[in-house]
Scaffold this motif. Structure first.
Motif, PDB file in Angstrom:
ATOM      1  N   PHE A   1      15.868   3.142  -4.552  1.00 35.42           N
ATOM      2  CA  PHE A   1      15.600   1.878  -3.858  1.00 35.42           C
ATOM      3  C   PHE A   1      14.386   2.011  -2.944  1.00 35.42           C
ATOM      4  N   ALA A   2      14.293   3.130  -2.219  1.00 39.31           N
ATOM      5  CA  ALA A   2      13.157   3.345  -1.312  1.00 39.31           C
ATOM      6  C   ALA A   2      11.844   3.372  -2.076  1.00 39.31           C
ATOM      7  N   ALA A   3      11.841   4.003  -3.265  1.00 38.16           N
ATOM      8  CA  ALA A   3      10.618   4.048  -4.067  1.00 38.16           C
ATOM      9  C   ALA A   3      10.201   2.648  -4.502  1.00 38.16           C
ATOM     10  N   GLY A   4      11.177   1.828  -4.893  1.00 37.33           N
ATOM     11  CA  GLY A   4      10.868   0.453  -5.271  1.00 37.33           C
ATOM     12  C   GLY A   4      10.334  -0.358  -4.106  1.00 37.33           C
ATOM     13  N   VAL A   5      10.937  -0.164  -2.939  1.00 32.72           N
ATOM     14  CA  VAL A   5      10.460  -0.853  -1.733  1.00 32.72           C
ATOM     15  C   VAL A   5       9.022  -0.439  -1.417  1.00 32.72           C
ATOM     16  N   MET A   6       8.748   0.854  -1.520  1.00 29.87           N
ATOM     17  CA  MET A   6       7.405   1.347  -1.221  1.00 29.87           C
ATOM     18  C   MET A   6       6.381   0.793  -2.201  1.00 29.87           C
ATOM     19  N   LEU A   7       6.742   0.716  -3.494  1.00 34.37           N
ATOM     20  CA  LEU A   7       5.856   0.101  -4.483  1.00 34.37           C
ATOM     21  C   LEU A   7       5.588  -1.353  -4.127  1.00 34.37           C
ATOM     22  N   GLY A   8       6.654  -2.079  -3.756  1.00 31.73           N
ATOM     23  CA  GLY A   8       6.486  -3.477  -3.379  1.00 31.73           C
ATOM     24  C   GLY A   8       5.614  -3.654  -2.154  1.00 31.73           C
ATOM     25  N   VAL A   9       5.790  -2.795  -1.152  1.00 40.89           N
ATOM     26  CA  VAL A   9       4.980  -2.871   0.067  1.00 40.89           C
ATOM     27  C   VAL A   9       3.503  -2.681  -0.267  1.00 40.89           C
ATOM     28  N   VAL A  10       3.224  -1.684  -1.122  1.00 37.40           N
ATOM     29  CA  VAL A  10       1.824  -1.398  -1.483  1.00 37.40           C
ATOM     30  C   VAL A  10       1.224  -2.543  -2.288  1.00 37.40           C
ATOM     31  N   ALA A  11       1.925  -2.978  -3.343  1.00 37.04           N
ATOM     32  CA  ALA A  11       1.373  -3.954  -4.275  1.00 37.04           C
ATOM     33  C   ALA A  11       1.314  -5.368  -3.705  1.00 37.04           C
ATOM     34  N   PHE A  12       2.325  -5.749  -2.923  1.00 33.12           N
ATOM     35  CA  PHE A  12       2.433  -7.138  -2.493  1.00 33.12           C
ATOM     36  C   PHE A  12       1.983  -7.386  -1.061  1.00 33.12           C
ATOM     37  N   ASP A  13       1.850  -6.310  -0.265  1.00 30.92           N
ATOM     38  CA  ASP A  13       1.545  -6.488   1.153  1.00 30.92           C
ATOM     39  C   ASP A  13       0.288  -5.733   1.569  1.00 30.92           C
ATOM     40  N   LEU A  14       0.319  -4.394   1.469  1.00 28.91           N
ATOM     41  CA  LEU A  14      -0.759  -3.585   2.036  1.00 28.91           C
ATOM     42  C   LEU A  14      -2.100  -3.802   1.340  1.00 28.91           C
ATOM     43  N   LEU A  15      -2.134  -3.678   0.008  1.00 30.52           N
ATOM     44  CA  LEU A  15      -3.416  -3.806  -0.690  1.00 30.52           C
ATOM     45  C   LEU A  15      -4.007  -5.218  -0.592  1.00 30.52           C
ATOM     46  N   PRO A  16      -3.212  -6.289  -0.798  1.00 31.65           N
ATOM     47  CA  PRO A  16      -3.791  -7.621  -0.599  1.00 31.65           C
ATOM     48  C   PRO A  16      -4.323  -7.833   0.821  1.00 31.65           C
ATOM     49  N   GLU A  17      -3.585  -7.326   1.813  1.00 32.00           N
ATOM     50  CA  GLU A  17      -4.037  -7.470   3.201  1.00 32.00           C
ATOM     51  C   GLU A  17      -5.310  -6.661   3.446  1.00 32.00           C
ATOM     52  N   ALA A  18      -5.382  -5.461   2.857  1.00 31.58           N
ATOM     53  CA  ALA A  18      -6.571  -4.616   3.014  1.00 31.58           C
ATOM     54  C   ALA A  18      -7.797  -5.285   2.414  1.00 31.58           C
ATOM     55  N   LEU A  19      -7.639  -5.874   1.241  1.00 32.08           N
ATOM     56  CA  LEU A  19      -8.774  -6.513   0.565  1.00 32.08           C
ATOM     57  C   LEU A  19      -9.222  -7.777   1.286  1.00 32.08           C
ATOM     58  N   SER A  20      -8.275  -8.464   1.933  1.00 32.97           N
ATOM     59  CA  SER A  20      -8.653  -9.673   2.675  1.00 32.97           C
ATOM     60  C   SER A  20      -9.249  -9.351   4.042  1.00 32.97           C
ATOM     61  N   ALA A  21      -8.989  -8.122   4.533  1.00 35.54           N
ATOM     62  CA  ALA A  21      -9.467  -7.744   5.864  1.00 35.54           C
ATOM     63  C   ALA A  21     -10.962  -7.425   5.877  1.00 35.54           C
ATOM     64  N   THR A  22     -11.510  -7.000   4.739  1.00 36.08           N
ATOM     65  CA  THR A  22     -12.923  -6.638   4.699  1.00 36.08           C
ATOM     66  C   THR A  22     -13.502  -6.920   3.320  1.00 36.08           C
ATOM     67  N   SER A  23     -14.780  -7.292   3.304  1.00 36.38           N
ATOM     68  CA  SER A  23     -15.485  -7.523   2.040  1.00 36.38           C
ATOM     69  C   SER A  23     -16.473  -6.395   1.744  1.00 36.38           C
ATOM     70  N   LEU A  24     -16.411  -5.314   2.526  1.00 40.11           N
ATOM     71  CA  LEU A  24     -17.325  -4.189   2.343  1.00 40.11           C
ATOM     72  C   LEU A  24     -17.073  -3.494   1.009  1.00 40.11           C
ATOM     73  N   THR A  25     -18.160  -3.137   0.323  1.00 38.91           N
ATOM     74  CA  THR A  25     -18.066  -2.405  -0.937  1.00 38.91           C
ATOM     75  C   THR A  25     -18.988  -1.197  -0.890  1.00 38.91           C
ATOM     76  N   LEU A  26     -18.694  -0.224  -1.734  1.00 35.11           N
ATOM     77  CA  LEU A  26     -19.535   0.958  -1.873  1.00 35.11           C
ATOM     78  C   LEU A  26     -19.705   1.216  -3.366  1.00 35.11           C
ATOM     79  N   TYR A  27     -20.943   1.097  -3.851  1.00 36.68           N
ATOM     80  CA  TYR A  27     -21.228   1.208  -5.281  1.00 36.68           C
ATOM     81  C   TYR A  27     -20.349   0.258  -6.102  1.00 36.68           C
ATOM     82  N   GLY A  28     -20.204  -0.957  -5.593  1.00 35.97           N
ATOM     83  CA  GLY A  28     -19.505  -2.006  -6.323  1.00 35.97           C
ATOM     84  C   GLY A  28     -17.992  -1.986  -6.218  1.00 35.97           C
ATOM     85  N   VAL A  29     -17.430  -1.028  -5.473  1.00 36.48           N
ATOM     86  CA  VAL A  29     -15.973  -0.931  -5.344  1.00 36.48           C
ATOM     87  C   VAL A  29     -15.579  -1.261  -3.900  1.00 36.48           C
ATOM     88  N   PRO A  30     -14.582  -2.133  -3.687  1.00 40.12           N
ATOM     89  CA  PRO A  30     -14.145  -2.440  -2.315  1.00 40.12           C
ATOM     90  C   PRO A  30     -13.731  -1.168  -1.574  1.00 40.12           C
TER      91      PRO A  30
END
Length: 244
Positions: A33-62
């Protein structure tokens, strides 16, 4: 008001950790269950929030995605390097110490994330009271799983129960501290995005390389463990969807 809201997050974090502490023989379900929660946190919360927090890229990658890869590969390299040591009785204690250190590092990262959750409540309150309440609901909703994951990860890596409970308490206090200090601490958007990406890579590596394999050892009920993992992921999808 931000401090009062963060106190609710404090209680939910403690509750999550204490539930993880009391599971006992159903540990494989807890880990799945913890592994599933951690996957959900990363995919649905942390990464979307990280990408919306900054538009900086390096060699075309955020930048957040670069930091995600750096964290994932970095912890993998560290663990593989430690695993290359011969497991003689004379160095077994040292090997366990290194694994315990990984658990402490993971717990520290979760505490830092909880601190930022509290800071988000305080920052939202400076803008609008209703926004602060909305942010606090989101934080409180997933702080149960934060506490659950903090205790589980630290224990999995061979740390004593007392140490796991100590870090759980620090994790519970972190949102309160963040909400209190928001007025004097301001995190630039670019740095915040990079941090969230780094934390995402670290968290996903722990879920996929350590927690899931431990949950699916031959003695475990694999079907139920898989179900617990899926339910953990779906839970975070529902929580984040309802609080967005």
């Amino acid at each position: 008001m931000p401090i009062l809201l963060s106190l609710a997050a404090f209680l939910m974090t403690l509750l999550g950790g204490l539930v993880a502490d009391r599971i006992g023989r159903h540990r494989h379900l807890v880990l799945g269950f913890a592994a599933g929660v951690m996957l959900g946190v990363v995919a649905f919360d942390l990464l979307p929030e990280a990408l919306s927090a900054t538009s900086l890229t390096l060699y075309g990658v955020p930048v957040p995605m670069l930091m995600f890869a750096v964290a994932f590969l970095g912890i993998h390299i560290v663990e593989r390097s430690m695993g290359m040591h011969d497991a003689h009785e004379t160095d077994y204690a040292t090997h366990r110490h290194h694994r315990a250190g990984v658990g402490l590092a993971a717990g520290s990262a979760l505490i830092a994330h909880s601190f930022l959750d509290g800071a988000a409540i305080g920052a939202a309150h400076q803008t609008d009271t209703s926004l602060a309440v909305a942010v606090a609901i989101g934080v409180i909703a997933h702080d149960f799983t934060d506490g659950f994951n903090t205790y589980t990860i630290i224990s999995l890596y061979g740390n004593a129960r007392r140490r796991a409970l100590t870090l759980l308490t620090l994790d519970a206090l972190a949102p309160v501290t963040g909400a209190t200090l928001t007025s004097v601490i301001s995190i630039p958007d670019g740095l915040l995005g990079a941090y969230l990406g780094l934390f995402s890579g670290f968290l996903l590596y722990l879920a996929t390389s350590d927690i899931l394999p431990e949950a699916h050892t031959p003695r475990r009920a694999t079907g139920w463990t898989l179900t617990a993992t899926v339910l953990g992921t779906l839970l975070m999808w529902g929580v984040i969807g309802l609080t967005d």
